[in-house]
Design a protein around this motif. Structure first.
Motif, PDB file in Angstrom:
ATOM      1  N   ASN A 170       0.842  -1.186   0.000  1.00 19.24           N
ATOM      2  CA  ASN A 170       0.000   0.000   0.000  1.00 19.24           C
ATOM      3  C   ASN A 170       0.881   1.241   0.000  1.00 19.24           C
ATOM      4  O   ASN A 170       1.428   1.633   1.036  1.00 19.24           O
ATOM      5  N   VAL A 171       1.025   1.853  -1.175  1.00 19.96           N
ATOM      6  CA  VAL A 171       1.936   2.992  -1.292  1.00 19.96           C
ATOM      7  C   VAL A 171       1.402   4.244  -0.616  1.00 19.96           C
ATOM      8  O   VAL A 171       2.110   5.248  -0.528  1.00 19.96           O
ATOM      9  N   ALA A 172       0.164   4.193  -0.124  1.00 23.08           N
ATOM     10  CA  ALA A 172      -0.390   5.354   0.569  1.00 23.08           C
ATOM     11  C   ALA A 172      -0.042   5.346   2.054  1.00 23.08           C
ATOM     12  O   ALA A 172      -0.277   6.333   2.755  1.00 23.08           O
ATOM     13  N   GLU A 173       0.524   4.244   2.553  1.00 24.28           N
ATOM     14  CA  GLU A 173       0.880   4.173   3.973  1.00 24.28           C
ATOM     15  C   GLU A 173       2.099   5.049   4.252  1.00 24.28           C
ATOM     16  O   GLU A 173       3.017   5.149   3.431  1.00 24.28           O
ATOM     17  N   VAL A 174       2.094   5.676   5.432  1.00 24.01           N
ATOM     18  CA  VAL A 174       3.161   6.607   5.785  1.00 24.01           C
ATOM     19  C   VAL A 174       4.543   5.957   5.803  1.00 24.01           C
ATOM     20  O   VAL A 174       5.504   6.530   5.261  1.00 24.01           O
ATOM     21  N   PRO A 175       4.732   4.758   6.395  1.00 25.32           N
ATOM     22  CA  PRO A 175       6.071   4.159   6.385  1.00 25.32           C
ATOM     23  C   PRO A 175       6.610   3.928   4.975  1.00 25.32           C
ATOM     24  O   PRO A 175       7.810   4.088   4.732  1.00 25.32           O
ATOM     25  N   VAL A 176       5.719   3.541   4.052  1.00 23.97           N
ATOM     26  CA  VAL A 176       6.155   3.315   2.668  1.00 23.97           C
ATOM     27  C   VAL A 176       6.605   4.636   2.043  1.00 23.97           C
ATOM     28  O   VAL A 176       7.656   4.700   1.388  1.00 23.97           O
ATOM     29  N   LEU A 177       5.827   5.678   2.249  1.00 25.88           N
ATOM     30  CA  LEU A 177       6.170   6.985   1.682  1.00 25.88           C
ATOM     31  C   LEU A 177       7.465   7.529   2.276  1.00 25.88           C
ATOM     32  O   LEU A 177       8.318   8.063   1.556  1.00 25.88           O
ATOM     33  N   LEU A 178       7.621   7.375   3.601  1.00 28.70           N
ATOM     34  CA  LEU A 178       8.845   7.862   4.236  1.00 28.70           C
ATOM     35  C   LEU A 178      10.056   7.051   3.784  1.00 28.70           C
ATOM     36  O   LEU A 178      11.142   7.602   3.570  1.00 28.70           O
ATOM     37  N   GLY A 179       9.870   5.741   3.622  1.00 29.45           N
ATOM     38  CA  GLY A 179      10.963   4.905   3.150  1.00 29.45           C
ATOM     39  C   GLY A 179      11.393   5.284   1.738  1.00 29.45           C
ATOM     40  O   GLY A 179      12.589   5.365   1.435  1.00 29.45           O
ATOM     41  N   ALA A 180      10.420   5.519   0.871  1.00 32.15           N
ATOM     42  CA  ALA A 180      10.729   5.928  -0.501  1.00 32.15           C
ATOM     43  C   ALA A 180      11.435   7.281  -0.517  1.00 32.15           C
ATOM     44  O   ALA A 180      12.404   7.488  -1.271  1.00 32.15           O
ATOM     45  N   ALA A 181      10.957   8.204   0.322  1.00 28.36           N
ATOM     46  CA  ALA A 181      11.602   9.517   0.408  1.00 28.36           C
ATOM     47  C   ALA A 181      13.020   9.387   0.948  1.00 28.36           C
ATOM     48  O   ALA A 181      13.940  10.074   0.501  1.00 28.36           O
ATOM     49  N   GLY A 182      13.206   8.460   1.900  1.00 23.75           N
ATOM     50  CA  GLY A 182      14.536   8.228   2.461  1.00 23.75           C
ATOM     51  C   GLY A 182      15.507   7.722   1.422  1.00 23.75           C
ATOM     52  O   GLY A 182      16.685   8.123   1.388  1.00 23.75           O
ATOM     53  N   PHE A 183      15.029   6.842   0.548  1.00 21.52           N
ATOM     54  CA  PHE A 183      15.890   6.329  -0.521  1.00 21.52           C
ATOM     55  C   PHE A 183      16.323   7.457  -1.453  1.00 21.52           C
ATOM     56  O   PHE A 183      17.505   7.565  -1.808  1.00 21.52           O
ATOM     57  N   LEU A 184      15.378   8.295  -1.857  1.00 23.21           N
ATOM     58  CA  LEU A 184      15.709   9.415  -2.744  1.00 23.21           C
ATOM     59  C   LEU A 184      16.679  10.379  -2.059  1.00 23.21           C
ATOM     60  O   LEU A 184      17.578  10.932  -2.704  1.00 23.21           O
TER      61      LEU A 184
END
Length: 428
Positions: A165-179
């Motif tokens: 679920n790409v709308a979940e906060v941990p997923v979004l923060l993880g993706a932002a962390g990678f970038l």
């Protein structure tokens, strides 16, 4: 100090060596956060794993600096820690104490190989293509673990894996962390990975995803892991495949790092040989043995040492400085243990992308070279086993060369490892 480290002969000075050591430390400091987090998945006390990680890195780096006089730092290796936790303990159901025993035994074998001429036979006998495939495969293995920890990849009974679920906060923060990590690294920011992890973790505080425990305190107790390895258990259950994998990856990882780093530092001889290679490998194996006693997975040479070499590090004093900084890090346990999994996951994915670069060096005009390497790399994540990928790679290389009428190109070391791998698959 000048006579011991031969600084003048190598064109450096104490100030340059200290700066180089600090540079190397910043590029690899992420391990004190990531490694305890991974080992905790295997049931190891996270605080004790943090202390074991810092001490193993300090002792290993000091050994490399004082015994081999190389500007190369050591710490528990990425990939091997994931294999330890997810492949051996969780995947095979082996108690973590027994897994530590396997690391100890593999370290002893590595030490024996380092003292004998067999090290050249093994290192030189394994073709470059398989070495590259193993490196990339471990990267893919780490990438899958990172994407799963981030929540971007989940299990799916119909397709094996699927999108989370790409709308979940941990997923979004993880993706932002990678970038963030990738962007800072592209800019050449020192300590980009550790900075990205900390900022990603901090972003989770307003959402209740990160529990801040402080910054500085006395180190946690190492008692839960110190001398907890079960050597008898490792030998009793016949875990040849596990010990073999720890040993082989450790040997190839360290040999590759030493060759690349000494070449960059201008320490390699004109004929391509590495001075003090035996001592360097002995320091590596000693670090692995000591790390298992302390309670952490295999300790290896870090390719991040190239950052310190780029900053001018040319002697073992660089590694000794790194050792001292890891000892000081022991007092940052509250901060390190505050970092949640979604914040360390981007670092795993980023490391995976870096390791995948190995595939570009394959000989894409020779099918008998690149196919076994690709098979090795693919098998590791898809079977969720580094050991399986390595075994299949050796078998495929020997088999394909034979079918192609080029069996004479297969080194004796490859034949030996291919046969042992085939026997392991048949009896397991």
């Amino acid at each position: 100090m000048e006579r011991f480290f031969e600084m003048r002969a190598r064109g450096t000075d104490p100030r340059t060596e200290v700066v180089a050591g600090a540079t190397t430390f910043l590029t690899m400091a992420y391990i004190v956060i990531v490694n305890p987090s991974i080992l905790a998945e295997a049931g190891i006390d996270q605080g004790a794993a943090f202390v074991a990680t810092c001490l193993a890195a300090a002792i290993g780096s000091a050994l490399m600096g004082l015994w081999a006089n190389f500007p190369i730092a050591l710490a528990p290796g990425m990939g091997l820690n994931a294999y330890f936790a997810f492949g051996v303990v969780l995947g095979m159901g082996v108690p973590w104490q027994v897994a530590l025993g396997a690391v100890f035994v593999s370290g002893l074998i590595f030490l024996a190989v380092s003292l004998l001429r067999i090290r050249e036979w093994l290192v030189n006998g394994i073709p470059l293509s398989l070495k590259l495939g193993i490196a990339a495969g471990i990267g893919f293995f780490l990438g899958l673990i990172g994407l799963r920890s981030m929540g971007l990849v989940i299990a799916n009974p119909a397709t094996l894996v699927g999108l989370g679920n790409v709308a979940e906060v941990p997923v979004l923060l993880g993706a932002a962390g990678f970038l963030l990590i990738a962007g800072l690294s592209a800019r050449g920011v020192p300590g980009a990975m550790i900075l990205g992890i900390l900022l990603t973790a901090a972003a989770g505080i307003p959402f209740g995803l990160t529990t801040f425990r402080g910054v500085v305190d006395l180190p946690p107790s190492i008692a839960p892991t110190l001398f907890q390895l079960d050597i008898a258990g490792a030998l009793a259950i016949g875990i040849f495949g596990i010990v073999f994998t720890f040993f082989l990856v450790d040997l190839l990882d360290n040999a590759g790092t030493l060759i690349a780093s000494t070449h960059r530092a201008g320490l390699m001889r004109p004929d391509g040989t590495v001075p003090n290679l035996g001592r360097a490998l002995q320091a590596d194996s000693g670090g692995a043995i000591i790390g298992s006693v302390l309670g952490t997975s295999t300790t290896v040479s870090y390719i991040e040492s190239a950052a310190g070499i780029q900053a001018g590090g040319r002697t073992g004093l660089t590694a000794v400085v790194v050792a001292g900084l890891f000892l000081l890090t022991l007092f940052l346990a509250p901060l390190a243990t505050s970092i949640p999994g979604y914040a360390t996951a981007p670092a795993l994915v980023f490391i995976a992308c870096l390791m995948a670069q190995a595939l570009r060096s394959l000989d894409w005009d020779d099918m008998t070279d690149y196919l076994p390497a690709i098979l090795t790399a693919l098998a590791m994540p898809f079977t969720f086993s580094i050991a399986t990928g390595i075994g299949l790679g050796f078998i495929a290389y020997a088999g394909l060369k034979t079918v192609a009428g080029r069996a004479r190109e297969v080194h004796g070391a490859v034949w030996l490892l291919a046969v042992l791998s085939a026997i392991k698959f048949m009896v397991s």
